[in-house]
Design a protein around this motif. Sequence first.
Motif, short mmCIF file in Angstrom:
data_model
loop_
_atom_site.label_atom_id
_atom_site.label_comp_id
_atom_site.label_asym_id
_atom_site.label_seq_id
_atom_site.Cartn_x
_atom_site.Cartn_y
_atom_site.Cartn_z
N VAL A 60 -12.03 -71.80 -33.56
CA VAL A 60 -12.36 -71.05 -34.58
C VAL A 60 -12.06 -69.21 -34.10
CG1 VAL A 60 -14.68 -68.99 -35.44
CG2 VAL A 60 -15.33 -71.82 -35.20
N SER A 61 -11.62 -68.70 -34.93
CA SER A 61 -10.40 -68.20 -34.78
C SER A 61 -11.53 -66.45 -35.88
CB SER A 61 -9.12 -67.93 -36.05
OG SER A 61 -8.47 -69.15 -34.67
N VAL A 62 -11.41 -65.22 -35.31
CA VAL A 62 -12.36 -63.91 -35.45
C VAL A 62 -10.54 -63.26 -35.55
CG1 VAL A 62 -13.90 -62.54 -35.52
CG2 VAL A 62 -13.73 -64.81 -34.39
N PRO A 63 -10.31 -62.96 -36.81
CA PRO A 63 -9.40 -62.04 -37.05
C PRO A 63 -9.86 -60.41 -36.33
CG PRO A 63 -10.00 -62.44 -39.41
CD PRO A 63 -10.70 -63.41 -37.73
N TYR A 64 -9.18 -59.44 -36.30
CA TYR A 64 -9.40 -57.79 -36.40
C TYR A 64 -8.49 -57.24 -36.53
CZ TYR A 64 -11.50 -53.35 -34.96
OH TYR A 64 -11.53 -52.13 -34.60
N VAL A 65 -8.16 -55.46 -37.94
CA VAL A 65 -7.74 -55.50 -37.33
C VAL A 65 -8.01 -53.71 -37.44
CG1 VAL A 65 -5.46 -54.33 -39.20
CG2 VAL A 65 -5.91 -57.06 -39.39
N HIS A 66 -6.56 -53.39 -36.45
CA HIS A 66 -7.42 -52.25 -35.70
C HIS A 66 -6.47 -50.73 -36.60
CE1 HIS A 66 -9.81 -48.87 -33.43
NE2 HIS A 66 -8.43 -48.51 -32.64
N ALA A 67 -7.18 -49.74 -36.73
CA ALA A 67 -5.77 -48.82 -37.51
C ALA A 67 -4.37 -48.65 -38.13
CB ALA A 67 -5.84 -47.85 -35.97
N GLY A 68 -5.39 -49.29 -39.36
CA GLY A 68 -4.86 -49.96 -40.27
C GLY A 68 -3.81 -50.56 -40.14
N GLY A 69 -3.95 -51.50 -38.97
CA GLY A 69 -2.71 -52.90 -39.12
C GLY A 69 -1.59 -52.10 -37.70
N LYS A 70 -1.97 -51.09 -37.29
CA LYS A 70 -1.69 -50.80 -35.54
C LYS A 70 -1.77 -51.70 -34.83
CE LYS A 70 -1.08 -47.77 -31.86
NZ LYS A 70 -1.04 -46.15 -31.79
N ILE A 71 -2.88 -52.40 -34.40
CA ILE A 71 -3.20 -53.32 -33.66
C ILE A 71 -3.99 -54.88 -34.27
CG2 ILE A 71 -4.50 -54.32 -31.50
CD1 ILE A 71 -4.09 -50.79 -30.41
N GLY A 72 -3.03 -55.13 -33.97
CA GLY A 72 -3.87 -56.79 -34.62
C GLY A 72 -4.14 -57.76 -33.43
N VAL A 73 -5.63 -58.33 -33.51
CA VAL A 73 -6.02 -59.18 -32.80
C VAL A 73 -6.25 -60.40 -33.18
CG1 VAL A 73 -7.56 -59.26 -30.85
CG2 VAL A 73 -7.04 -56.90 -30.94
N LEU A 74 -6.58 -60.91 -31.96
CA LEU A 74 -6.99 -62.61 -32.70
C LEU A 74 -7.83 -63.55 -31.65
CD1 LEU A 74 -7.03 -65.14 -35.23
CD2 LEU A 74 -4.94 -65.77 -34.35
N VAL A 75 -8.68 -63.77 -31.47
CA VAL A 75 -10.07 -64.25 -30.79
C VAL A 75 -9.86 -65.76 -30.95
CG1 VAL A 75 -11.90 -64.62 -30.21
CG2 VAL A 75 -11.06 -61.76 -30.40
N ASN A 76 -10.35 -66.81 -30.35
CA ASN A 76 -10.08 -67.89 -30.73
C ASN A 76 -11.21 -68.28 -29.57
OD1 ASN A 76 -9.20 -71.06 -29.97
ND2 ASN A 76 -9.34 -70.36 -31.63
N LEU A 77 -12.49 -68.50 -30.22
CA LEU A 77 -13.71 -69.40 -29.92
C LEU A 77 -13.72 -71.00 -29.80
CD1 LEU A 77 -15.77 -66.66 -31.23
CD2 LEU A 77 -14.88 -66.84 -28.87
N GLU A 78 -14.12 -71.30 -28.92
CA GLU A 78 -14.99 -73.15 -29.11
C GLU A 78 -15.91 -72.94 -28.85
OE1 GLU A 78 -14.66 -76.46 -25.51
OE2 GLU A 78 -12.78 -75.62 -26.18
N THR A 79 -16.44 -73.63 -29.38
CA THR A 79 -18.47 -73.54 -30.22
C THR A 79 -18.99 -74.60 -30.83
OG1 THR A 79 -20.17 -71.55 -31.42
CG2 THR A 79 -17.50 -71.70 -32.40
N ASP A 80 -19.75 -75.07 -30.40
CA ASP A 80 -20.14 -76.48 -31.42
C ASP A 80 -21.29 -75.50 -33.27
OD1 ASP A 80 -22.61 -74.63 -30.38
OD2 ASP A 80 -23.71 -76.38 -29.47
N LEU A 81 -20.80 -73.65 -32.81
CA LEU A 81 -22.46 -74.07 -34.51
C LEU A 81 -20.67 -73.60 -35.66
CD1 LEU A 81 -23.92 -70.62 -31.73
CD2 LEU A 81 -24.72 -71.70 -33.34
N ASP A 82 -21.68 -72.99 -36.55
CA ASP A 82 -20.81 -72.74 -37.68
C ASP A 82 -19.83 -71.61 -37.78
OD1 ASP A 82 -21.92 -75.37 -39.38
OD2 ASP A 82 -23.35 -73.82 -40.35
N ALA A 83 -18.86 -71.78 -38.22
CA ALA A 83 -17.61 -70.76 -38.54
C ALA A 83 -18.59 -68.77 -37.97
CB ALA A 83 -16.19 -71.06 -38.29
#
Length: 243
Positions: free
Chosen positions: A87-110
């Motif tokens: 499950v990937s979770v995106p986050y964009v900070h400061a109007g696009g100055k920083i982009g982060v994509l976190v990838n998780l392993e889970t048995d829960l719904d996204a």
Amino acid sequence: AAVIDGVGVVVEVNAETDFVGKNEKFVDFVKGVAATVAKEAPASLDALMECTYAGSELTVTQQQQEMVLVIGENIKVRRFARYAEGVSVPYVHAGGKIGVLVNLETDLDAEKVQEAGKDIAMQIAALNPRFWDKAQVTQEILDEEKKVMLAQMENDPKMAGKPAQVREKIVMGKLNKFYAENCLLQQDFVKDGDMTVEKYLASAAKSLGGTIAFKDAVRFEKGEGIEKKQENFADEIASLVKG
């Protein structure tokens, strides 16, 4: 950073000015690049540039050249990352100055792990840890840190006179602190300093009735590592027009 058809994608596309960065046509182009990455799963930047741009008959390279002509500034697709698993979770900070994509392993719904994923992404955006987990820190890195710390003590009048074994103990204590400062999972969780990020994830998983494990993440900061240089892009645009 975005999730497109279940695939996590983060891309960096550079323009010359912040003004263009907010231009609707430029934003749409970036979204199209992300959609292309999600759909085509290119193995490299060169491969991406040869892919058919989403919703078009042009390649990404050709579409990029079209954008240069339309906007009148040099535009360049620089890098991308893609997660098809977990499950990937995106986050964009400061109007696009920083982009982060976190990838998780889970048995829960996204949907259930979005908040936890975003909390982790915000921590990565703010603190930019060198490592995700202390397991990634090699002995070579620790030896180098130890060497630097001992050298600093030699130059500190208060420390230089202390016996070698005392300085060694102080260094070992500082190395434990090194993990807490440089490794994401061992860092204090910014929203609650009483627990580490690792413990926060375990707590979030428990309250949701499942498991959540951090797998990987990507942090792109706009322009990092690029040497700024002045070039005559008017000539480049002129050559594209002739072409």
